[in-house]
Scaffold this motif. Structure first.
Motif, PDB file in Angstrom:
ATOM      1  N   ARG A  46       0.951  -1.342  -0.126  1.00  0.00           N
ATOM      2  CA  ARG A  46       0.079  -0.126   0.026  1.00  0.00           C
ATOM      3  C   ARG A  46       0.954   0.915  -0.181  1.00  0.00           C
ATOM      4  NH1 ARG A  46      -5.257   0.891   1.149  1.00  0.00           N
ATOM      5  NH2 ARG A  46      -5.484   3.802   2.326  1.00  0.00           N
ATOM      6  N   GLU A  47       2.354   1.439   0.764  1.00  0.00           N
ATOM      7  CA  GLU A  47       2.842   2.516   0.804  1.00  0.00           C
ATOM      8  C   GLU A  47       3.657   2.202  -0.376  1.00  0.00           C
ATOM      9  OE1 GLU A  47       6.735   3.904   3.314  1.00  0.00           O
ATOM     10  OE2 GLU A  47       5.381   2.386   4.448  1.00  0.00           O
ATOM     11  N   ARG A  48       3.996   1.883  -1.037  1.00  0.00           N
ATOM     12  CA  ARG A  48       4.704   1.400  -1.720  1.00  0.00           C
ATOM     13  C   ARG A  48       3.947   2.063  -3.309  1.00  0.00           C
ATOM     14  NH1 ARG A  48       8.834   2.817  -4.779  1.00  0.00           N
ATOM     15  NH2 ARG A  48      10.188   1.143  -5.696  1.00  0.00           N
ATOM     16  N   ARG A  49       2.239   1.290  -3.467  1.00  0.00           N
ATOM     17  CA  ARG A  49       1.550   1.685  -4.952  1.00  0.00           C
ATOM     18  C   ARG A  49       1.589   3.318  -4.094  1.00  0.00           C
ATOM     19  NH1 ARG A  49      -1.682  -3.293  -6.393  1.00  0.00           N
ATOM     20  NH2 ARG A  49      -3.540  -1.097  -6.787  1.00  0.00           N
ATOM     21  N   GLY A  50       1.447   3.904  -2.799  1.00  0.00           N
ATOM     22  CA  GLY A  50       1.002   5.242  -3.003  1.00  0.00           C
ATOM     23  C   GLY A  50       2.301   6.410  -3.691  1.00  0.00           C
ATOM     24  N   ASN A  51       3.443   5.503  -3.536  1.00  0.00           N
ATOM     25  CA  ASN A  51       4.655   6.116  -4.576  1.00  0.00           C
ATOM     26  C   ASN A  51       4.786   5.848  -5.755  1.00  0.00           C
ATOM     27  OD1 ASN A  51       5.947   6.857  -1.734  1.00  0.00           O
ATOM     28  ND2 ASN A  51       7.192   5.306  -1.966  1.00  0.00           N
ATOM     29  N   VAL A  52       4.120   5.148  -6.282  1.00  0.00           N
ATOM     30  CA  VAL A  52       4.022   4.466  -7.965  1.00  0.00           C
ATOM     31  C   VAL A  52       2.278   5.342  -8.070  1.00  0.00           C
ATOM     32  CG1 VAL A  52       2.915   2.555  -9.129  1.00  0.00           C
ATOM     33  CG2 VAL A  52       4.756   2.521  -7.455  1.00  0.00           C
ATOM     34  N   PHE A  53       1.729   5.753  -8.055  1.00  0.00           N
ATOM     35  CA  PHE A  53       0.370   6.370  -8.219  1.00  0.00           C
ATOM     36  C   PHE A  53       1.351   7.684  -8.411  1.00  0.00           C
ATOM     37  CE2 PHE A  53      -3.375   9.002  -7.550  1.00  0.00           C
ATOM     38  CZ  PHE A  53      -4.263   8.707  -8.057  1.00  0.00           C
ATOM     39  N   ALA A  54       1.661   8.709  -7.044  1.00  0.00           N
ATOM     40  CA  ALA A  54       1.874   9.752  -7.252  1.00  0.00           C
ATOM     41  C   ALA A  54       3.030  10.078  -7.924  1.00  0.00           C
ATOM     42  CB  ALA A  54       2.692  10.289  -5.771  1.00  0.00           C
ATOM     43  N   SER A  55       3.715   9.189  -8.624  1.00  0.00           N
ATOM     44  CA  SER A  55       4.709   9.676  -9.591  1.00  0.00           C
ATOM     45  C   SER A  55       3.766   9.199 -11.044  1.00  0.00           C
ATOM     46  CB  SER A  55       5.827   8.052  -9.959  1.00  0.00           C
ATOM     47  OG  SER A  55       6.861   8.716  -8.517  1.00  0.00           O
ATOM     48  N   PHE A  56       3.383   8.590 -11.167  1.00  0.00           N
ATOM     49  CA  PHE A  56       2.296   8.228 -12.722  1.00  0.00           C
ATOM     50  C   PHE A  56       1.179   9.317 -12.403  1.00  0.00           C
ATOM     51  CE2 PHE A  56       4.963   5.364 -12.386  1.00  0.00           C
ATOM     52  CZ  PHE A  56       5.412   5.003 -13.987  1.00  0.00           C
ATOM     53  N   ASP A  57       0.474  10.347 -11.576  1.00  0.00           N
ATOM     54  CA  ASP A  57      -0.196  11.201 -11.896  1.00  0.00           C
ATOM     55  C   ASP A  57       0.225  12.205 -12.374  1.00  0.00           C
ATOM     56  OD1 ASP A  57      -2.694  12.168 -11.489  1.00  0.00           O
ATOM     57  OD2 ASP A  57      -2.662  12.566  -8.901  1.00  0.00           O
ATOM     58  N   VAL A 103      -8.322  -3.709 -13.604  1.00  0.00           N
ATOM     59  CA  VAL A 103      -8.572  -4.327 -12.364  1.00  0.00           C
ATOM     60  C   VAL A 103      -8.625  -3.223 -11.545  1.00  0.00           C
ATOM     61  CG1 VAL A 103      -6.579  -5.219 -10.506  1.00  0.00           C
ATOM     62  CG2 VAL A 103      -6.480  -6.238 -12.472  1.00  0.00           C
ATOM     63  N   ASN A 104      -8.056  -2.209 -11.110  1.00  0.00           N
ATOM     64  CA  ASN A 104      -7.793  -1.130 -10.284  1.00  0.00           C
ATOM     65  C   ASN A 104      -8.961  -0.309 -10.478  1.00  0.00           C
ATOM     66  OD1 ASN A 104      -5.108  -1.846  -8.112  1.00  0.00           O
ATOM     67  ND2 ASN A 104      -4.679  -1.682 -10.630  1.00  0.00           N
ATOM     68  N   ASP A 105      -9.777  -0.416 -11.824  1.00  0.00           N
ATOM     69  CA  ASP A 105     -10.985   0.724 -11.638  1.00  0.00           C
ATOM     70  C   ASP A 105     -12.244   0.207 -11.532  1.00  0.00           C
ATOM     71  OD1 ASP A 105     -12.672   2.759 -12.623  1.00  0.00           O
ATOM     72  OD2 ASP A 105     -12.425   1.894 -14.569  1.00  0.00           O
ATOM     73  N   THR A 106     -12.321   0.261  -9.821  1.00  0.00           N
ATOM     74  CA  THR A 106     -13.227  -0.332  -9.155  1.00  0.00           C
ATOM     75  C   THR A 106     -13.998  -0.117  -9.168  1.00  0.00           C
ATOM     76  OG1 THR A 106     -12.111   0.426  -6.804  1.00  0.00           O
ATOM     77  CG2 THR A 106     -11.649  -1.891  -7.518  1.00  0.00           C
ATOM     78  N   ASP A 107     -15.080   1.798  -9.685  1.00  0.00           N
ATOM     79  CA  ASP A 107     -16.122   1.756  -9.719  1.00  0.00           C
ATOM     80  C   ASP A 107     -16.754   2.000 -11.718  1.00  0.00           C
ATOM     81  OD1 ASP A 107     -14.484   4.285 -10.440  1.00  0.00           O
ATOM     82  OD2 ASP A 107     -15.057   5.078  -9.519  1.00  0.00           O
ATOM     83  N   GLY A 108     -15.482   1.834 -12.378  1.00  0.00           N
ATOM     84  CA  GLY A 108     -15.687   1.110 -13.211  1.00  0.00           C
ATOM     85  C   GLY A 108     -16.031   3.077 -14.782  1.00  0.00           C
ATOM     86  N   ASP A 109     -15.416   3.717 -13.954  1.00  0.00           N
ATOM     87  CA  ASP A 109     -15.801   4.693 -13.966  1.00  0.00           C
ATOM     88  C   ASP A 109     -14.569   5.551 -15.352  1.00  0.00           C
ATOM     89  OD1 ASP A 109     -12.929   6.237 -12.816  1.00  0.00           O
ATOM     90  OD2 ASP A 109     -14.392   7.667 -11.907  1.00  0.00           O
ATOM     91  N   GLY A 110     -13.624   3.970 -16.131  1.00  0.00           N
ATOM     92  CA  GLY A 110     -12.404   4.532 -16.555  1.00  0.00           C
ATOM     93  C   GLY A 110     -11.196   5.218 -16.071  1.00  0.00           C
ATOM     94  N   LYS A 111     -10.951   5.644 -14.745  1.00  0.00           N
ATOM     95  CA  LYS A 111      -9.716   6.231 -14.566  1.00  0.00           C
ATOM     96  C   LYS A 111      -9.829   5.771 -13.518  1.00  0.00           C
ATOM     97  CE  LYS A 111     -12.155  10.574 -12.858  1.00  0.00           C
ATOM     98  NZ  LYS A 111     -12.298  11.781 -12.988  1.00  0.00           N
ATOM     99  N   VAL A 112      -8.301   5.790 -12.597  1.00  0.00           N
ATOM    100  CA  VAL A 112      -8.930   5.109 -11.297  1.00  0.00           C
ATOM    101  C   VAL A 112      -7.716   6.035 -10.076  1.00  0.00           C
ATOM    102  CG1 VAL A 112      -7.071   3.472  -9.631  1.00  0.00           C
ATOM    103  CG2 VAL A 112      -7.437   2.936 -12.029  1.00  0.00           C
ATOM    104  N   SER A 113      -9.061   6.344  -9.554  1.00  0.00           N
ATOM    105  CA  SER A 113      -8.546   7.247  -8.075  1.00  0.00           C
ATOM    106  C   SER A 113      -7.280   6.556  -7.320  1.00  0.00           C
ATOM    107  CB  SER A 113      -9.780   7.612  -7.042  1.00  0.00           C
ATOM    108  OG  SER A 113      -9.905   5.955  -6.729  1.00  0.00           O
ATOM    109  N   GLU A 114      -6.976   7.588  -6.914  1.00  0.00           N
ATOM    110  CA  GLU A 114      -5.488   7.343  -5.481  1.00  0.00           C
ATOM    111  C   GLU A 114      -6.214   6.076  -4.701  1.00  0.00           C
ATOM    112  OE1 GLU A 114      -2.354   9.034  -2.842  1.00  0.00           O
ATOM    113  OE2 GLU A 114      -3.658  10.511  -3.518  1.00  0.00           O
TER     114      GLU A 114
END
Length: 145
Positions: A46-57, A103-114
């Motif tokens: 979870r912590e590392r995914r936060g870093n990954v997310f920040a890098s690609f947003d 897999v990560n777009d759990t609400d199906g809106d075409g994008k993935v929130s943090e």
């Protein structure tokens, strides 16, 4: 706008070491095992995914949209090609599968929130954890023996 290339390099690059582990899963452990104990927990993921997310947003809007995901997918594919043994990473438990947009777009809106990206860490670890001990180690990779 952030530099995706720099972010990708910082997040996905392995810290070089003459003592680096080799073989199936070693690169995954090197990148995701934050405390160096040889096991990746859901909390570490979870912590590392936060870093990954920040890098690609790239636009800092709190989402990875389809365009940002293309760059993320390309960086992950390149990293895997350069760092995993040939022929590895094609199975159902391949960690890359748990990083895909669909897999990560759990609400199906075409994008993935943090929140979506971080909340999927535990299920991602569970998917990779072949022996069911609650953590991911190199024992969870490679051919079954």
């Amino acid at each position: 706008m952030k530099s995706i290339t720099l972010g990708a390099a910082l997040i996905l690059a392995t810290v070089g070491s003459c003592f680096a582990a080799e073989g199936p899963g070693a690169h995954f452990i090197e990148n995701w095992d934050l405390n160096g104990d040889g096991a990746v927990t859901a909390e570490e993921a979870r912590e590392r995914r936060g870093n990954v997310f920040a890098s690609f947003d790239a636009n800092d809007d709190g989402f990875l949209d389809a365009e940002e995901y293309v760059l993320f997918d390309e960086a992950r594919a390149q990293d895997q090609a350069e760092n995993e043994p040939k022929g590895m990473g094609k199975g159902a438990r391949n960690p890359a599968n748990g990083m895909r947009l669909e897999v990560n777009d759990t609400d199906g809106d075409g994008k993935v929130s943090e929140v979506e990206f971080l909340d999927n860490a535990a299920s991602w670890i569970k998917m990779i954890d072949r022996n069911g001990d609650g953590v991911v180690t190199v024992a969870d990779f490679g051919p079954r023996g």
